[in-house]
Design a protein around this motif. Structure first.
Motif, PDB file in Angstrom:
ATOM      1  N   GLN A 118       8.593   4.253  28.818  1.00  0.00           N
ATOM      2  CA  GLN A 118       9.019   2.909  29.217  1.00  0.00           C
ATOM      3  C   GLN A 118       9.000   1.896  28.075  1.00  0.00           C
ATOM      4  OE1 GLN A 118       7.788   1.671  33.247  1.00  0.00           O
ATOM      5  NE2 GLN A 118       6.726   3.644  33.329  1.00  0.00           N
ATOM      6  N   ALA A 120      10.436   1.835  24.259  1.00  0.00           N
ATOM      7  CA  ALA A 120      11.228   2.547  23.253  1.00  0.00           C
ATOM      8  C   ALA A 120      10.719   2.329  21.828  1.00  0.00           C
ATOM      9  CB  ALA A 120      12.689   2.119  23.338  1.00  0.00           C
ATOM     10  N   ASP A 121      10.153   1.174  21.538  1.00  0.00           N
ATOM     11  CA  ASP A 121       9.719   0.842  20.186  1.00  0.00           C
ATOM     12  C   ASP A 121       8.389   1.532  19.870  1.00  0.00           C
ATOM     13  OD1 ASP A 121       8.938  -0.275  17.780  1.00  0.00           O
ATOM     14  OD2 ASP A 121       8.915  -2.344  18.506  1.00  0.00           O
ATOM     15  N   ARG A 127       2.895   1.892  23.027  1.00  0.00           N
ATOM     16  CA  ARG A 127       3.204   3.164  22.350  1.00  0.00           C
ATOM     17  C   ARG A 127       2.126   3.517  21.334  1.00  0.00           C
ATOM     18  NH1 ARG A 127       8.534   5.159  22.125  1.00  0.00           N
ATOM     19  NH2 ARG A 127       7.642   6.747  20.765  1.00  0.00           N
TER      20      ARG A 127
END
Length: 196
Positions: A118, A120-121, A127
Motif C-alpha cells: 500500500q 509504493a515509495d 516501507r
C-alpha cells in the motif's frame, strides 16, 4: 534520575493501547488505506484529541502497527529459542506458527507484505519499517541455519523466507492446507540439507 527511570517503565496509557489494538484489527482486516482516522476513533471509543495526543498522524499509527506485529514475531522467536535447545526445533516451531496463521479463519495474508503493497515509495516510513522487519527476519533465520550447520545459511534463509511468503499468500488466495503442507515440506528439505 529516579523519576526518569520510573517513567521509562510506565506502561502505555489504556487509550493508546486501545487505539493501536483497534487500528491493528481494522488495518489488517480491511486494509490500511481504506481505514481512516475517524473510523479508528469511533471504533476505539476515544476522542479526536486523545487520538492525536498519542498518534500525531495516521502514518505514525501505521508504523506502530507494523512495529507491533514485528515485536510479536521477535518475542515468539526469543521464547522458542529459550524453550528449545535445538535450533532445528526453533525453525520447526516457527513453521508451525506460520502454518497455523495461514490456515486460521479470517486470515488476510501477511500483514507486512500487505502494508508494503500500500506504500509504493521504498523511502516511506512504513516501507522502511517493513524492510527493517524483513531484514531482521532474514538475519534471524540465517543465524538459525548457521547454528544447525547448513552449508549455505544465507541461501537457506532466502529459501525459507520465500517459502514463508508463498505459504502466507497461498493461505490467503489459494488452498491454505496445501500452502501449509508445502511450507512444511520446504522447511524439512532445508533442514535435511544441513545433515547431508
Amino acid at each position: 534520575m529516579a523519576a526518569t527511570a520510573r517513567s521509562a517503565i510506565r506502561p502505555p496509557a489504556p487509550s493508546k493501547v486501545k487505539i493501536l489494538a483497534t487500528a491493528d484489527d481494522l488495518f489488517y482486516t480491511e486494509g490500511i488505506h481504506t481505514v481512516g482516522v475517524d473510523r479508528i476513533i469511533a471504533a476505539a471509543h476515544v476522542t479526536k484529541a486523545t487520538f492525536y495526543k498519542h498518534y500525531r498522524s495516521k502514518d505514525l499509527l501505521i508504523i506502530a502497527y507494523v512495529e507491533g506485529r514485528d515485536r510479536e514475531i521477535r518475542e515468539f522467536l526469543d521464547d522458542a529459542e529459550a524453550r528449545l535447545d535445538d535450533p532445528r526445533e526453533v525453525i520447526r516451531a516457527l513453521t508451525v506458527k506460520i502454518g497455523v496463521e495461514a490456515t486460521r479463519t479470517g486470515f488476510r495474508g501477511c500483514p507486512f507484505i500487505n502494508a508494503a503493497a500500500q506504500f509504493a515509495d521504498p523511502a516511506h516510513p512504513v516501507r522502511v519499517a517493513v524492510t527493517a522487519h524483513r531484514d531482521w527476519y532474514a538475519d534471524r533465520i540465517e543465524a538459525l541455519m548457521r547454528a544447525i550447520g547448513h552449508p549455505q545459511p544465507g541461501n537457506a534463509a532466502d529459501d525459507y523466507l520465500l517459502a514463508r511468503d508463498g505459504a502466507l499468500a497461498g493461505g490467503y488466495v489459494g488452498d491454505s492446507i496445501a500452502a501449509n503442507a508445502a511450507l512444511h515440506r520446504s522447511t524439512e528439505r532445508l533442514l535435511a540439507e544441513a545433515e547431508a
